[in-house]
Design an enzyme around this catalytic site. Structure first.
Site, PDB file in Angstrom:
ATOM      1  N   MET A   1     -15.083 -31.073 -11.971  1.00 31.20           N
ATOM      2  CA  MET A   1     -15.226 -32.268 -12.790  1.00 31.20           C
ATOM      3  C   MET A   1     -14.118 -32.364 -13.835  1.00 31.20           C
ATOM      4  O   MET A   1     -13.601 -33.430 -14.114  1.00 31.20           O
ATOM      5  CB  MET A   1     -16.593 -32.253 -13.490  1.00 31.20           C
TER       6      MET A   1
ATOM      7  N   LEU B   1     -15.735 -41.018 -15.722  1.00 27.51           N
ATOM      8  CA  LEU B   1     -17.006 -40.498 -15.244  1.00 27.51           C
ATOM      9  C   LEU B   1     -17.989 -41.630 -14.958  1.00 27.51           C
ATOM     10  O   LEU B   1     -18.603 -41.688 -13.881  1.00 27.51           O
ATOM     11  CB  LEU B   1     -17.572 -39.521 -16.277  1.00 27.51           C
TER      12      LEU B   1
ATOM     13  N   LEU C   1     -20.861 -40.874  -8.200  1.00 29.33           N
ATOM     14  CA  LEU C   1     -21.716 -40.125  -9.127  1.00 29.33           C
ATOM     15  C   LEU C   1     -22.938 -40.928  -9.538  1.00 29.33           C
ATOM     16  O   LEU C   1     -24.061 -40.421  -9.578  1.00 29.33           O
ATOM     17  CB  LEU C   1     -20.908 -39.736 -10.368  1.00 29.33           C
TER      18      LEU C   1
ATOM     19  N   ARG D   1     -11.838 -34.363 -11.370  1.00 29.23           N
ATOM     20  CA  ARG D   1     -12.346 -35.694 -11.008  1.00 29.23           C
ATOM     21  C   ARG D   1     -12.201 -36.702 -12.139  1.00 29.23           C
ATOM     22  O   ARG D   1     -11.979 -37.890 -11.891  1.00 29.23           O
ATOM     23  CB  ARG D   1     -13.825 -35.562 -10.584  1.00 29.23           C
ATOM     24  N   TYR D   2     -12.326 -36.248 -13.394  1.00 30.87           N
ATOM     25  CA  TYR D   2     -12.371 -37.200 -14.509  1.00 30.87           C
ATOM     26  C   TYR D   2     -11.392 -36.878 -15.632  1.00 30.87           C
ATOM     27  O   TYR D   2     -11.372 -37.587 -16.633  1.00 30.87           O
ATOM     28  CB  TYR D   2     -13.794 -37.258 -15.091  1.00 30.87           C
TER      29      TYR D   2
ATOM     30  N   HIS E   1     -27.017 -27.680 -14.727  1.00 33.88           N
ATOM     31  CA  HIS E   1     -26.949 -29.114 -15.005  1.00 33.88           C
ATOM     32  C   HIS E   1     -27.975 -29.825 -14.139  1.00 33.88           C
ATOM     33  O   HIS E   1     -28.058 -29.606 -12.928  1.00 33.88           O
ATOM     34  CB  HIS E   1     -25.550 -29.642 -14.708  1.00 33.88           C
TER      35      HIS E   1
ATOM     36  N   ASP F   1     -16.486 -21.646 -19.126  1.00 30.64           N
ATOM     37  CA  ASP F   1     -17.002 -22.311 -20.313  1.00 30.64           C
ATOM     38  C   ASP F   1     -16.508 -23.749 -20.401  1.00 30.64           C
ATOM     39  O   ASP F   1     -15.371 -24.060 -20.059  1.00 30.64           O
ATOM     40  CB  ASP F   1     -16.558 -21.563 -21.579  1.00 30.64           C
TER      41      ASP F   1
ATOM     42  N   GLU G   1     -20.938 -27.944 -21.855  1.00 32.04           N
ATOM     43  CA  GLU G   1     -22.344 -27.654 -21.585  1.00 32.04           C
ATOM     44  C   GLU G   1     -22.735 -26.229 -21.988  1.00 32.04           C
ATOM     45  O   GLU G   1     -23.893 -25.961 -22.285  1.00 32.04           O
ATOM     46  CB  GLU G   1     -22.674 -27.882 -20.105  1.00 32.04           C
TER      47      GLU G   1
ATOM     48  N   GLU H   1     -23.743 -27.295 -25.837  1.00 32.37           N
ATOM     49  CA  GLU H   1     -25.159 -27.532 -25.566  1.00 32.37           C
ATOM     50  C   GLU H   1     -25.973 -26.237 -25.617  1.00 32.37           C
ATOM     51  O   GLU H   1     -27.014 -26.167 -26.287  1.00 32.37           O
ATOM     52  CB  GLU H   1     -25.316 -28.206 -24.202  1.00 32.37           C
TER      53      GLU H   1
ATOM     54  N   CYS I   1     -29.145 -41.013   2.278  1.00 40.03           N
ATOM     55  CA  CYS I   1     -27.793 -41.427   1.885  1.00 40.03           C
ATOM     56  C   CYS I   1     -27.535 -42.890   2.235  1.00 40.03           C
ATOM     57  O   CYS I   1     -27.818 -43.351   3.345  1.00 40.03           O
ATOM     58  CB  CYS I   1     -26.757 -40.552   2.583  1.00 40.03           C
TER      59      CYS I   1
ATOM     60  N   CYS J   1     -19.319 -41.428   2.174  1.00 33.36           N
ATOM     61  CA  CYS J   1     -19.727 -40.049   2.416  1.00 33.36           C
ATOM     62  C   CYS J   1     -19.631 -39.705   3.902  1.00 33.36           C
ATOM     63  O   CYS J   1     -19.073 -38.678   4.281  1.00 33.36           O
ATOM     64  CB  CYS J   1     -21.149 -39.832   1.898  1.00 33.36           C
TER      65      CYS J   1
END
Length: 354
Positions: A4, A20, A26, A92-93, A190, A267, A270, A274, A337, A342
């Site tokens: 990510m 995102l 997502l 991805r972001y 997550h 790390d 999150e 968090e 799905c 996909c």
């Protein structure tokens, strides 16, 4: 190396959040092209404060670069027939995004590549989204001319399990021996919206498989539970929530806990904010609990060796014709799905990116 990503500096936070919330692999929102930038602007100030609190940005790029370099060096020794090896990062972001990764690969003249997810457990929302993006770059010519295969999940790999177990053991050593075996292990991952779980996403079962493998390695030495963090919005998500579990344990008189990040390879916000700044701090200060957090994998030599072992075995088996470009499990779409990309992506990778 697919992940990510995260904003390396605080000013990158807004662009990270916008990317995102724009990702329809997502989540799917009404009027997403308009709503996503609005959500990003609204959430950016709070998230920027969190990144400030953990040192001014996410360390995920630094740790991924470290892990990738270590993996590639070991691969040169473990599988010299395909050396030299080089790790490329496709976030991805956040930078380096897939476009930037593709530019570097083209400049280096890459003809053979392994899409190696850095999410140990597969979800359509994470690994699936990254593979969809690679597929889009492949069919539009950005990543053409490359033979692809995929390492799509590895949640029970012995080296990964060993690395996690060692970090749990180090955390347990911080408790008095007289109470160590009574300390509760909370494995935190997550969460996923229940709408994703209910369509057949395999993530929840795969995370549970990882936890079971870690506990087997530990000899079932402690009581444990799997809990879920990072829920966003009003819709139902997989539970129980990590913070709610801590409060529940405190009420039951179980006030010694090790929090174990089980679905993250390094790390990031999150874990550092968090888990550390929110959950651990509240548990200690408000609930009177003795809480330790198992370290993330970061620079663990055991984990880096595990990455190299996975890649080396994949290359050996693929070269020998023992495996296809994709796993049997990757070829199965979720029963519920509705994402046409996909299915196309799975077929494209199954043919080696043709």
């Amino acid at each position: 190396m697919l992940n990510m990503g995260g904003p390396s500096t605080v000013p990158e936070t807004h662009d990270f959040l916008k990317s995102l919330f724009l990702d329809r692999d997502l989540m799917q929102l009404p009027f997403q092209s308009l709503l996503a930038p609005w959500i990003a602007r609204r959430r950016s100030p709070m998230i920027e404060q969190q990144y400030e609190a953990i040192g001014g940005g996410s360390p995920i790029l630094r740790w991924t670069e470290h892990q990738g370099a270590g993996m590639a060096a070991l691969l040169d020794e473990l599988h010299p027939t395909t050396a030299p090896h080089k790790a490329y990062i496709a976030f991805r972001y956040a930078r380096p995004l897939t476009d930037e990764c593709a530019t570097r690969m083209r400049a280096d003249g890459v003809k053979r590549a392994v899409a190696f997810t850095q999410y140990p457990q597969y979800s359509c929302s994470t690994t699936g989204s990254s593979l969809n993006e690679l597929y889009r770059k492949g069919i539009d010519g950005t990543l053409s001319g490359i033979e692809w295969s995929v390492i799509d999940r590895w949640g029970t790999h012995p080296g990964f399990i060993e690395a996690v177990a060692q970090n749990v053991e180090r955390a347990l050593q911080k408790f008095n021996p007289s109470v160590r075996s009574d300390t509760v292990l909370l494995f935190s991952a997550h969460s996923l919206p229940m709408s994703v779980v209910n369509r057949g996403d395999p993530y929840v079962s795969e995370v549970a498989g990882t936890v079971q493998a870690v506990m087997q390695r530990l000899g079932y030495s402690n009581p444990w539970r799997l809990v879920w963090q990072s829920q966003v919005g009003p819709r139902p998500w997989m539970g129980p929530k990590t913070d709610a579990a801590l409060k529940g344990l405190a009420k039951l008189g179980r006030k010694r806990v090790v929090l174990v990040p089980i679905a993250f390879t390094s790390d990031h916000i999150e874990t550092l904010f968090e888990l550390d700044h929110e959950y651990c701090a509240e548990a200690r200060e408000s609930l009177g609990m003795e809480v330790q957090r198992a370290e993330s994998l970061n620079d663990s030599p055991v984990f880096i060796r595990a990455l190299a072992d996975m890649a080396a075995q994949h290359l050996k088996d693929y070269s020998a014709g023992k495996i296809s470009p994709t796993s049997v499990q990757m070829g199965l779409r979720c029963p519920g799905c509705e994402n046409a990309t996909c299915g196309k992506q799975k077929a494209w990778f199954a043919k080696g990116g043709e």
